[in-house]
Design an enzyme around this catalytic site. Structure first.
Site, PDB file in Angstrom:
ATOM      1  N   MET A  20       0.797  -1.225   0.000  1.00 20.59           N
ATOM      2  CA  MET A  20       0.000   0.000   0.000  1.00 20.59           C
ATOM      3  C   MET A  20       0.831   1.277   0.000  1.00 20.59           C
ATOM      4  SD  MET A  20      -3.010  -0.969  -0.306  1.00 20.59           S
ATOM      5  CE  MET A  20      -3.704   0.675  -0.153  1.00 20.59           C
ATOM      6  N   ASP A 132      -4.513  -1.704  12.567  1.00 18.25           N
ATOM      7  CA  ASP A 132      -3.496  -2.437  11.805  1.00 18.25           C
ATOM      8  C   ASP A 132      -2.190  -2.501  12.595  1.00 18.25           C
ATOM      9  OD1 ASP A 132      -2.665  -3.918   9.625  1.00 18.25           O
ATOM     10  OD2 ASP A 132      -2.009  -2.189   8.471  1.00 18.25           O
TER      11      ASP A 132
END
Length: 211
Positions: A20, A132
């Protein structure tokens, strides 16, 4: 690429990256300091949800002024429309890299976990759930300070103390080994979900394996 200039930032070298984002060391010629620039990978630029995730990360981290959270300086775009985050450069290995040498000694493991907890506590006090927490999103600076990174999946708590439900896209981005059961099920979250993930990280610090 090294040598390219983005606004006042001159790219020096690539220092990391994942699915990402790609991170470069850059020099801020205006303020004469080294910083980190995080860009979306080219394959994700056409997807509005990816740019939104980068903006979410920048806003969440920028809202936090804490020694255990990596500082965000600004978010911007290159001349060709590629979004980026300019943030403090944290020299040092990620916690994942540190674990390549095996489990940490008990005092060090507890110190690292406590610093992550303090960073999460600051986020939770501002109504932000990280969502996360994992060794890849933690850097141990050369002075021993632990920095929490990557708030791209974070969500603000509702007035009732619950985070927004995740989208299907976000479900695919989570790391199942560290996600709480309610996160995997796609349910609304509280700050307890981050505490669960931190527990998994602490277990790994002490045993060099996942529960």
């Amino acid at each position: 690429r090294p040598g390219d200039v983005v606004r006042q930032y001159r790219i020096v070298e690539r220092i990391g990256g994942g699915g990402m984002g790609v991170v470069y060391r850059a020099h801020d010629d205006r303020l004469d300091r080294d910083i980190a620039l995080k860009f979306l990978p080219p394959r994700l630029i056409p997807h509005p949800s990816s740019a939104e995730r980068l903006l979410t990360e920048a806003r969440a981290a920028a809202a936090l002024e804490h020694p255990n959270v990596c500082t965000v300086h600004e978010i911007g775009e290159t001349e060709d429309g590629r979004p980026f985050i300019a943030m403090a450069l944290c020299d040092g290995p990620t916690l994942r890299q540190r674990l390549r040498g095996g489990a940490l000694p008990l005092p060090e493991a507890l110190d690292v976990a406590a610093q992550i907890a303090r960073g999460l506590g600051a986020a939770h006090d501002r109504g932000i759930v990280h969502r996360d927490v994992k060794p890849e999103n933690v850097i141990i600076a050369t002075d021993g300070t632990v920095k929490l990174l990557d708030f791209g999946l974070s969500r603000e708590l509702s007035p009732e103390g619950l985070a927004c439900r995740r989208t299907v896209t976000s479900d695919r981005m989570l790391t199942p080994q560290y996600a709480s059961p309610e996160q995997v099920r796609g349910e609304a979250l509280t700050t307890s979900s981050d505490v669960y993930s931190l527990g998994i990280v602490l277990y790994e610090l002490l045993t060099d394996c996942l529960p």
